[in-house]
Design an enzyme around this catalytic site. Structure first.
Site, PDB file in Angstrom:
ATOM      1  CG  HIS A 187       9.907  -6.166  -1.266  1.00 40.40           C
ATOM      2  ND1 HIS A 187       9.325  -5.600  -2.428  1.00 40.40           N
ATOM      3  CD2 HIS A 187       9.884  -7.249  -1.084  1.00 40.40           C
ATOM      4  CE1 HIS A 187       8.386  -6.610  -2.916  1.00 40.40           C
ATOM      5  NE2 HIS A 187       8.637  -7.779  -2.308  1.00 40.40           N
ATOM      6  CG  ASN A 246       5.080  -9.983  -7.585  1.00 39.33           C
ATOM      7  OD1 ASN A 246       6.213 -10.209  -6.853  1.00 39.33           O
ATOM      8  ND2 ASN A 246       3.929  -9.829  -6.799  1.00 39.33           N
ATOM      9  CG  HIS A 247       6.198  -5.971  -5.778  1.00 36.37           C
ATOM     10  ND1 HIS A 247       5.539  -4.762  -5.101  1.00 36.37           N
ATOM     11  CD2 HIS A 247       5.815  -7.017  -5.207  1.00 36.37           C
ATOM     12  CE1 HIS A 247       4.735  -5.378  -4.102  1.00 36.37           C
ATOM     13  NE2 HIS A 247       4.813  -6.745  -4.235  1.00 36.37           N
ATOM     14  CG  HIS A 476       6.175 -14.312  -5.253  1.00 38.49           C
ATOM     15  ND1 HIS A 476       5.623 -13.150  -5.251  1.00 38.49           N
ATOM     16  CD2 HIS A 476       4.944 -15.025  -5.514  1.00 38.49           C
ATOM     17  CE1 HIS A 476       4.724 -13.085  -6.003  1.00 38.49           C
ATOM     18  NE2 HIS A 476       4.336 -14.185  -6.011  1.00 38.49           N
ATOM     19  CG  ASP A 653      -1.144  13.754  -9.753  1.00 39.21           C
ATOM     20  OD1 ASP A 653      -1.116  14.794 -10.696  1.00 39.21           O
ATOM     21  OD2 ASP A 653      -0.174  13.511  -8.931  1.00 39.21           O
ATOM     22  CD  GLU A 664      -7.485  16.083 -12.452  1.00 38.07           C
ATOM     23  OE1 GLU A 664      -7.149  15.964 -13.342  1.00 38.07           O
ATOM     24  OE2 GLU A 664      -7.004  16.479 -11.625  1.00 38.07           O
ATOM     25  CG  ASN A 695      -3.890  24.305   0.815  1.00 37.11           C
ATOM     26  OD1 ASN A 695      -4.827  23.725   0.523  1.00 37.11           O
ATOM     27  ND2 ASN A 695      -2.571  24.103   0.246  1.00 37.11           N
ATOM     28  CG  ASP A 697      -4.945  24.495  -3.021  1.00 31.65           C
ATOM     29  OD1 ASP A 697      -5.724  23.674  -2.467  1.00 31.65           O
ATOM     30  OD2 ASP A 697      -3.609  24.161  -3.107  1.00 31.65           O
TER      31      ASP A 697
END
Length: 718
Positions: A187, A246-247, A476, A653, A664, A695, A697
């Site tokens: 991990h 599984n990751h 796991h 994104d 979005e 900011n 923008d």
């Protein structure tokens, strides 16, 4: 002279014997009291440690379950909605349009146009890889150096080409001259991998290794771990074996940090690196077998596990194991029942990753948190459900989430056989990646994780016996000692990420196995600070961290908690009993924790066995960002679903720029509100977007987004 008799000991009179026996008896009683006190002290520490462990593990598994639930929702939209805004913004995560050949992938991932500047002072790689080259890479990462994107893509490309020729199951052999080392989850904790190499030696033809999945997520050095392991795999393809976990799944990576890590380290070429890693993950082998007697898989098995089937699976089809591959069959007439030219999907939609076997009679002993069996009406908001009904009527059929009515293509013998075979193969992969062992006999739905199954000792006996195996090694699950036996010592869990939840929370471990196939465990703690702590200090530190995480969970659900408490308080006294507090808290958080035991650590005061629940909520030392919003309910929705929103943000994104437009952002919240069956007004979303665009923008940056909803527990700083 010589050996004469020695002096006999002096004889004690009765008074002398009494005078000596009295202090001796007192000393014995004192020793027994000290021993009893010490045993109680250790028992209390152990109880605190186990309770702390339950908190961490319950929060972790609840997050995995939420991720699967969210992805199933996306899958439902993909299967049942015609192209539209909701479908279009998530379609890319399902890879439905990626049909290009390997030669086209080669061109896409080409590294030759990327120049390495003279100012680059990191490691330089040459190919083919050598032991010396990988050793230099290990040293560079040890000193926090970063590998240039050109070399990253080149190394990953070579790894992809090698993995494609490997089988689904690697068969290896142990011999007297070299023991096999088996490592569990890492991990992203590079310090654990480096410590293993320091204690055990670097991989080589004389030092073979099996790494059992979950190399990425949570830690900060997932990519470095992958590059090191892939480098050794290229040098020693017959002695280094990497199983998939599984990751190793790009959908899971969206939530647990690996996507964020890669994009943060490689802002220009991060998207290409992630795309190549998605393909690599899908080509990782699923299992390793030692001497035809020891099976190594990441998660476990089920009552349907068949190694012959697993060996035949086209594993690369499962880019994400959270969703079965979509089979399409073109109708001869050229149009489907909707009158369009789009192919008909002949797959029955599977509503979850869970095993659908029967549970034992005492299944209620396990925490009930599976959310996959809920009807779609409880998961989608009214407008979405009504739209679904309208489209079903137009299509001439009716279906519900996870329960699809049989279509004409389903009745076709050929397509049905293909569908069932493919679904069976997919389930085989899900079970070996997601399942957990339990003491009870049987095989039934894994309600805690929301994926795979629970399997009992009878299933272990049957599957191992059917394949003539004697031991199952899996990972796991984090274990306090780094390993744990179960099922009459025929199943062992190995976990190699030490200090996984908190410094001092657990040891890491790895296995050495020789030709006798007896596992020998080596434990360690990667943190020097942890090794200097006493048992009491270690337990206390871990406990405080777990309670901070739990308080954030409670605070994020404060309105729901107050509503649940008020159901026990019809006269609005503001007071409820301890049992009512525990019952209401579990009904909201569904973490399966011993709330009555935790009360003294979560609630400081009680009056005559009752609790002032309004005061209890106010006592949390949690601060939240100050945002000027007309609809404050949106804040609580955010706090409760923080990780889900971050996942959706990263999905929307698409260019991985780290920012999304206001429109979005609006789609992000609409997706979440549909998923939660929660109405959020357009004005509230617009106000929120304006508030967190610090900011000004005109776009929402991921850092602005995360900082705007970061809860701070002040107790962590006291």
């Amino acid at each position: 002279m010589g050996c004469g008799m020695g002096k006999s000991p002096p004889q004690l009179n009765k008074c002398d014997r009494v005078s000596i026996s009295v202090p001796a008896a007192t000393a014995i009683r004192a020793a027994l009291l000290i021993q009893r006190w010490y045993r109680q002290y250790v028992a209390r520490l152990e109880m605190r440690r186990r309770c702390t462990w339950n908190i961490f593990q319950s929060i972790e598994y609840a997050g995995e379950q939420d991720q699967i639930k969210l992805y199933n929702f996306f899958g439902f939209l993909m299967d049942h909605f015609t192209p539209g805004s909701e479908r279009n913004i998530i379609s890319h995560i399902f890879h439905e349009n990626e049909t290009c050949r390997d030669t086209e992938w080669e061109r896409y991932f080409c590294y030759r146009s990327i120049e390495v500047p003279d100012s680059y002072n990191g490691p330089h790689l040459t190919f083919p890889m050598t032991f010396c080259g990988v050793s230099k890479l290990v040293e560079a990462f040890k000193h926090k150096q970063q590998l240039h994107a050109r070399y990253v893509l080149q190394l990953l490309g070579e790894t992809w080409r090698l993995l494609r020729i490997l089988p689904n199951i690697n068969y290896v052999s142990a011999c007297h001259t070299k023991e096999i080392t088996i490592c569990g989850d890492l991990h992203g904790q590079l310090e654990d991998l480096l410590l293993i190499f320091y204690k055990n030696g670097l991989p080589s033809s004389e030092k073979p290794y099996v790494f059992n999945g979950d190399y990425v997520d949570r830690g900060k050095s997932s990519l470095e771990i992958l590059l090191i392991l892939f480098g050794f795999l290229l040098v020693y393809p017959n002695d280094v074996h990497l199983n998939r976990g599984n990751h190793e799944d790009h959908i899971v990576n969206l939530r647990y940090g690996f996507t964020k890590e890669v994009l943060g380290k490689y802002r220009v070429h991060g998207k290409k690196i992630l795309k190549l890693l998605q393909k690599i993950f899908s080509w990782l082998p699923l299992a390793t077998v030692i001497d035809h007697k020891v099976l190594i898989v990441h998660g476990g098995i089920s009552d349907t596990t068949d190694l012959n089937t697993i060996a035949r699976v086209d594993r690369h089809k499962y880019v994400s194991t959270l969703r079965p591959p979509k089979l399409t069959h073109h109708v001869v007439s050229g149009s489907n029942r909707n009158g369009s030219d789009r192919p008909v999907d002949s797959r029955r939609r599977v509503c979850s990753l869970t095993h659908h076997g029967s549970a034992p009679a005492h299944k209620h002993e396990l925490p009930r948190r599976s959310l996959h069996n809920l009807p779609i009406s409880s998961q989608l908001n009214w407008s979405v459900e009504e739209e679904l009904k309208r489209r079903r009527r137009l299509a001439g059929f009716d279906q519900s989430y996870g329960e699809v009515k049989k279509s004409d293509s389903d009745s076709d013998p050929d397509s049905g056989e293909t569908m069932e075979t493919d679904e069976h193969e997919w389930k085989q992969i899900v079970d070996v990646l997601w399942s957990d062992p339990v003491p009870q006999n049987g095989c039934f739905t894994n309600e805690v994780r929301g994926g795979g199954c629970y399997w009992g000792p009878d299933v272990t006996e049957e599957v191992l016996g059917r394949h003539n195996l004697q031991l199952l090694i899996r990972s796991h699950e984090c274990k306090q000692d780094g390993y744990e036996f179960c099922h009459n010592r025929k199943v062992v869990t190995i976990f190699s990420a030490s200090n996984y939840y908190e410094v001092g929370s657990n040891r890491g471990a790895y296995i050495r196995m020789g030709p006798d196939l007896v596992p020998h465990f080596i434990q360690y703690q990667a943190s020097q600070a942890c090794r200097e702590l006493t048992l009491r200090q270690s337990v206390g530190r871990t406990e405080r961290s777990a309670l901070r995480a739990l308080r954030k969970q409670l605070y994020a659900h404060k309105s729901d908690l107050i509503s649940a408490f008020q159901e026990f308080d019809p006269n609005n006294t503001g007071m409820i009993s301890l049992s009512q507090w525990a019952s209401a808290t579990e009904s909201i958080l569904k973490l399966g924790l011993p709330w009555r035991v935790l009360r003294s650590q979560l609630a400081s005061s009680m009056q005559n066995g009752t609790m002032d629940y309004q005061k209890w909520i106010r006592e949390f030392s949690i601060t939240e960002p100050k945002l000027e919003l007309s609809d404050t309910s949106i804040l609580e929705t955010m706090y409760k679903n923080h990780s889900n929103l971050e996942t959706i943000f990263r999905i929307i994104d698409t260019d991985h720029s780290g920012s999304i437009s206001f429109e979005e952002f609006h789609q992000t919240w609409k997706l979440l509100s549909s998923h939660l069956k929660t109405e959020i007004s357009d004005k509230a979303i617009a106000d929120l977007a304006q508030s967190i665009d610090f900011n000004k923008d005109g776009s929402i940056d991921i850092n602005e987004f995360m900082e705007a909803f970061r809860l701070v527990d002040l107790s962590a700083h006291t």
